[in-house]
Design an enzyme around this catalytic site. Structure first.
Site, PDB file in Angstrom:
ATOM      1  N   ARG A 262       0.841  -1.199   0.000  1.00 27.52           N
ATOM      2  CA  ARG A 262       0.000   0.000   0.000  1.00 27.52           C
ATOM      3  C   ARG A 262       0.876   1.248   0.000  1.00 27.52           C
ATOM      4  O   ARG A 262       0.630   2.197  -0.734  1.00 27.52           O
ATOM      5  CB  ARG A 262      -0.935  -0.010   1.217  1.00 27.52           C
ATOM      6  CG  ARG A 262      -2.086  -0.983   1.081  1.00 27.52           C
ATOM      7  CD  ARG A 262      -3.134  -0.788   2.175  1.00 27.52           C
ATOM      8  NE  ARG A 262      -2.730  -1.327   3.459  1.00 27.52           N
ATOM      9  CZ  ARG A 262      -3.114  -2.517   3.926  1.00 27.52           C
ATOM     10  NH1 ARG A 262      -3.906  -3.287   3.204  1.00 27.52           N
ATOM     11  NH2 ARG A 262      -2.726  -2.944   5.098  1.00 27.52           N
TER      12      ARG A 262
ATOM     13  N   PHE B 130     -11.436  -4.702  -5.622  1.00 26.46           N
ATOM     14  CA  PHE B 130     -11.442  -5.508  -4.390  1.00 26.46           C
ATOM     15  C   PHE B 130     -10.945  -4.646  -3.223  1.00 26.46           C
ATOM     16  O   PHE B 130      -9.984  -4.990  -2.541  1.00 26.46           O
ATOM     17  CB  PHE B 130     -10.554  -6.756  -4.546  1.00 26.46           C
ATOM     18  CG  PHE B 130     -10.864  -7.591  -5.763  1.00 26.46           C
ATOM     19  CD1 PHE B 130     -11.921  -8.494  -5.752  1.00 26.46           C
ATOM     20  CD2 PHE B 130     -10.100  -7.482  -6.922  1.00 26.46           C
ATOM     21  CE1 PHE B 130     -12.202  -9.270  -6.883  1.00 26.46           C
ATOM     22  CE2 PHE B 130     -10.382  -8.255  -8.046  1.00 26.46           C
ATOM     23  CZ  PHE B 130     -11.428  -9.153  -8.032  1.00 26.46           C
TER      24      PHE B 130
ATOM     25  N   ASP C 151     -16.042  -3.096  -4.627  1.00 26.68           N
ATOM     26  CA  ASP C 151     -16.082  -4.328  -3.819  1.00 26.68           C
ATOM     27  C   ASP C 151     -17.524  -4.842  -3.818  1.00 26.68           C
ATOM     28  O   ASP C 151     -18.455  -4.078  -4.064  1.00 26.68           O
ATOM     29  CB  ASP C 151     -15.617  -4.049  -2.383  1.00 26.68           C
ATOM     30  CG  ASP C 151     -15.124  -5.300  -1.678  1.00 26.68           C
ATOM     31  OD1 ASP C 151     -13.895  -5.452  -1.516  1.00 26.68           O
ATOM     32  OD2 ASP C 151     -15.970  -6.144  -1.280  1.00 26.68           O
TER      33      ASP C 151
ATOM     34  N   ASP D 293      -6.250  -6.363  -6.202  1.00 25.92           N
ATOM     35  CA  ASP D 293      -5.870  -7.153  -5.019  1.00 25.92           C
ATOM     36  C   ASP D 293      -7.000  -8.106  -4.647  1.00 25.92           C
ATOM     37  O   ASP D 293      -7.696  -7.899  -3.649  1.00 25.92           O
ATOM     38  CB  ASP D 293      -5.535  -6.207  -3.857  1.00 25.92           C
ATOM     39  CG  ASP D 293      -5.056  -6.967  -2.631  1.00 25.92           C
ATOM     40  OD1 ASP D 293      -4.464  -8.055  -2.792  1.00 25.92           O
ATOM     41  OD2 ASP D 293      -5.290  -6.479  -1.507  1.00 25.92           O
TER      42      ASP D 293
ATOM     43  N   CYS E 163      -2.491 -13.479  -3.471  1.00 25.40           N
ATOM     44  CA  CYS E 163      -2.228 -13.988  -2.113  1.00 25.40           C
ATOM     45  C   CYS E 163      -2.429 -15.500  -2.063  1.00 25.40           C
ATOM     46  O   CYS E 163      -2.531 -16.072  -0.982  1.00 25.40           O
ATOM     47  CB  CYS E 163      -3.107 -13.274  -1.092  1.00 25.40           C
ATOM     48  SG  CYS E 163      -4.855 -13.534  -1.362  1.00 25.40           S
TER      49      CYS E 163
HETATM   50  N1  SAH Z   1      -7.086  -4.692  -0.971  1.00 26.09           N
HETATM   51  C1  SAH Z   1      -7.704  -4.886   0.317  1.00 26.09           C
HETATM   52  C2  SAH Z   1      -7.958  -6.335   0.614  1.00 26.09           C
HETATM   53  C3  SAH Z   1      -8.810  -7.063  -0.405  1.00 26.09           C
HETATM   54  S1  SAH Z   1      -9.552  -8.494   0.218  1.00 26.09           S
HETATM   55  C4  SAH Z   1      -6.840  -4.226   1.393  1.00 26.09           C
HETATM   56  O1  SAH Z   1      -5.737  -3.736   1.105  1.00 26.09           O
HETATM   57  O2  SAH Z   1      -7.284  -4.200   2.539  1.00 26.09           O
HETATM   58  C5  SAH Z   1     -10.567  -9.006  -1.063  1.00 26.09           C
HETATM   59  C6  SAH Z   1     -11.896  -8.256  -1.211  1.00 26.09           C
HETATM   60  O3  SAH Z   1     -12.503  -8.713  -2.413  1.00 26.09           O
HETATM   61  C7  SAH Z   1     -12.938  -8.470  -0.121  1.00 26.09           C
HETATM   62  O4  SAH Z   1     -13.297  -7.222   0.418  1.00 26.09           O
HETATM   63  C8  SAH Z   1     -14.165  -9.095  -0.854  1.00 26.09           C
HETATM   64  O5  SAH Z   1     -15.403  -8.573  -0.386  1.00 26.09           O
HETATM   65  C9  SAH Z   1     -13.920  -8.647  -2.263  1.00 26.09           C
HETATM   66  N2  SAH Z   1     -14.483  -9.465  -3.338  1.00 26.09           N
HETATM   67  C10 SAH Z   1     -14.480 -10.811  -3.483  1.00 26.09           C
HETATM   68  N3  SAH Z   1     -14.995 -11.178  -4.681  1.00 26.09           N
HETATM   69  C11 SAH Z   1     -15.317 -10.023  -5.328  1.00 26.09           C
HETATM   70  C12 SAH Z   1     -15.864  -9.729  -6.610  1.00 26.09           C
HETATM   71  N4  SAH Z   1     -16.166 -10.690  -7.484  1.00 26.09           N
HETATM   72  N5  SAH Z   1     -16.031  -8.430  -6.953  1.00 26.09           N
HETATM   73  C13 SAH Z   1     -15.715  -7.445  -6.086  1.00 26.09           C
HETATM   74  N6  SAH Z   1     -15.198  -7.665  -4.860  1.00 26.09           N
HETATM   75  C14 SAH Z   1     -15.000  -8.937  -4.482  1.00 26.09           C
END
Ligand code: SAH
Length: 397
Positions: free
Chosen positions: A211, A227, A249, A301, A341
């Site tokens: 980040r 995401f 998200d 992500d 991840c």
């Molecule tokens: N980048 C964030 C962490 C991402 S975790 C950080 O730095 O904190 C992954 C996220 O993807 C979760 O919030 C989940 O709700 C979301 N997610 C999962 N599948 C998804 C989809 N198809 N479209 C949009 N969001 C999604």
């Protein structure tokens, strides 16, 4: 008397290399009748003592090693491990002024199955192995000994516990119930963490360094943060002077927290400088592509796509798809910040997938920077599986 396991001839090799897992097929004989999680002594086939491990009768990983020394696995043992883990992190905690960090990273901190994240005065445990479950009381006692002012909360609500024959569990282990919002700070950014309802233990601490690194690509840019969860990268983009940030998200509570976090940091989000969009990223990227909407920076992500080897092929297709779409909606010279991840996908494979995505997107793409999990998520040399998070900054020409 302590129960014991005797390994199949030759199966001591990985143990001698200090890998913590013993698979069921590697065990010749179990002496005694250890219950789930009980401590057993591990011997080579010809009777040489090797280690102390936690027995897990229902798991393919039949035993996880606590120690290669002849010591009791009790509260004092956990105190030692916690102190060692804390010392390992003292430097980064001080340097990055962290009020939220991973205190124990399971196998990587020689406490298999035990993850503990610290958010201010709240310690949040995720216990994923039979041994962790068996020693829960000692672990909590040890945590309270090391951090007398802290509250301890359990977030063991993950499906993988089934593999160890354990039910999901959440609740207070010591002290008070966490409030809805515990505010931590990293790199000068405030983040509200919902310990009870958030994902995992509440926040994705592992992406902290990525980040921070992302900030240098965003000034005056149109940024799409895919995401987004509770803002993460989007907050750093606002801090870094992005012209506009779209956070996407599927979780409305996560988006609500993202907006709250932007306000908490007093970032200017007037005139739609920050947008919090409830959308499926797979569909959204296609819509943007078909409409011809372009961005200068796309952050990608996603959650873990591969939980098992059987899912790896599907995961590869998923990563390729979203990265191809991201490339297609980037302005020439734009930046793609992309992460995986999934531990089962190594850095080399991830790099190949980005290469395939570039071919399909018909764009020339250059890797310009590499990212890994933050320092409070260390990798033990004996346990390379602990390296799970990798990312690239790519220039898309
Ligand atoms: N980048 C964030 C962490 C991402 S975790 C950080 O730095 O904190 C992954 C996220 O993807 C979760 O919030 C989940 O709700 C979301 N997610 C999962 N599948 C998804 C989809 N198809 N479209 C949009 N969001 C999604």
């Amino acid at each position: 008397m302590t129960s014991s396991i005797r390994l199949v001839k030759g199966r001591e090799k990985s143990v001698l290399r200090r890998h913590p897992w013993i698979f069921s097929r590697g065990i010749q004989h179990v002496e005694g009748s250890p219950v789930s999680g009980e401590t057993v002594d591990v011997y080579t086939n010809d009777g040489r003592w090797l280690a102390k491990a936690a027995f897990s009768p229902e798991s393919q990983i039949r035993a996880r090693i606590w120690s290669f020394e002849k010591e009791d696995i009790d509260c004092d043992f956990f105190i030692k491990r916690i102190q060692q883990a804390q010392q390992l992190r003292d430097e980064v905690i001080w340097r990055d002024k962290l009020t939220g960090y991973r205190l124990l990273a399971a196998e990587s901190d020689n406490v298999p199955g035990i993850t503990v994240d610290k958010y201010q005065d709240y310690l949040v445990c995720q216990l994923l192995s039979a041994g962790a479950e068996y020693h829960k009381a000692s672990l909590v006692k040890a945590l309270v000994h090391c951090f007398p002012d802290c509250h301890v909360y359990e977030r063991s609500d993950v499906a993988v516990r089934k593999k160890e024959g354990l039910a999901e569990r959440v609740g207070v282990l010591h002290g008070d119930t966490p409030p809805e919002s515990v505010v931590i700070e990293e790199n000068g950014v405030k983040i509200s963490v919902d310990i009870i309802k958030g994902h995992k233990t509440g926040f994705y601490l592992d992406q902290r360094d990525s980040r921070l690194q992302s900030m240098k690509y965003v000034e005056d840019k149109e940024v799409l943060n895919c995401f987004s969860y509770t803002g993460g990268f989007g907050l750093y983009a606002l801090k870094g002077g992005a012209k506009r940030v779209i956070n996407a998200d599927v979780s409305q509570p996560a988006l609500d927290s993202a907006k709250y976090n932007a306000q908490l940091n007093e970032f200017d989000i007037s005139k739609k400088r920050a947008v919090f969009l409830n959308a499926d990223v797979f569909k959204l990227l296609r819509e943007y592509r078909d409409q011809g909407t372009k961005f200068d920076v796309v952050i990608m992500d996603p959650p873990k796509f591969a939980e098992s080897k059987a899912q790896l092929n599907g995961a590869c297709r998923g990563y390729k798809d979203i990265n191809m779409l991201a490339m297609q909606i980037l302005n020439p010279g734009g930046t793609l910040l992309t992460y995986s991840c999934s531990g089962l996908m190594d850095q080399v494979l991830f790099q190949k997938i980005i290469a395939d995505a570039a071919l399909d997107a018909q764009r020339t793409v250059k890797f310009i920077e590499r990212f890994e999990q933050a320092a409070d998520h260390p990798i033990d040399t004996a346990y390379p599986e602990g390296f799970y998070l990798k990312g690239f900054a790519c220039k898309v020409l």
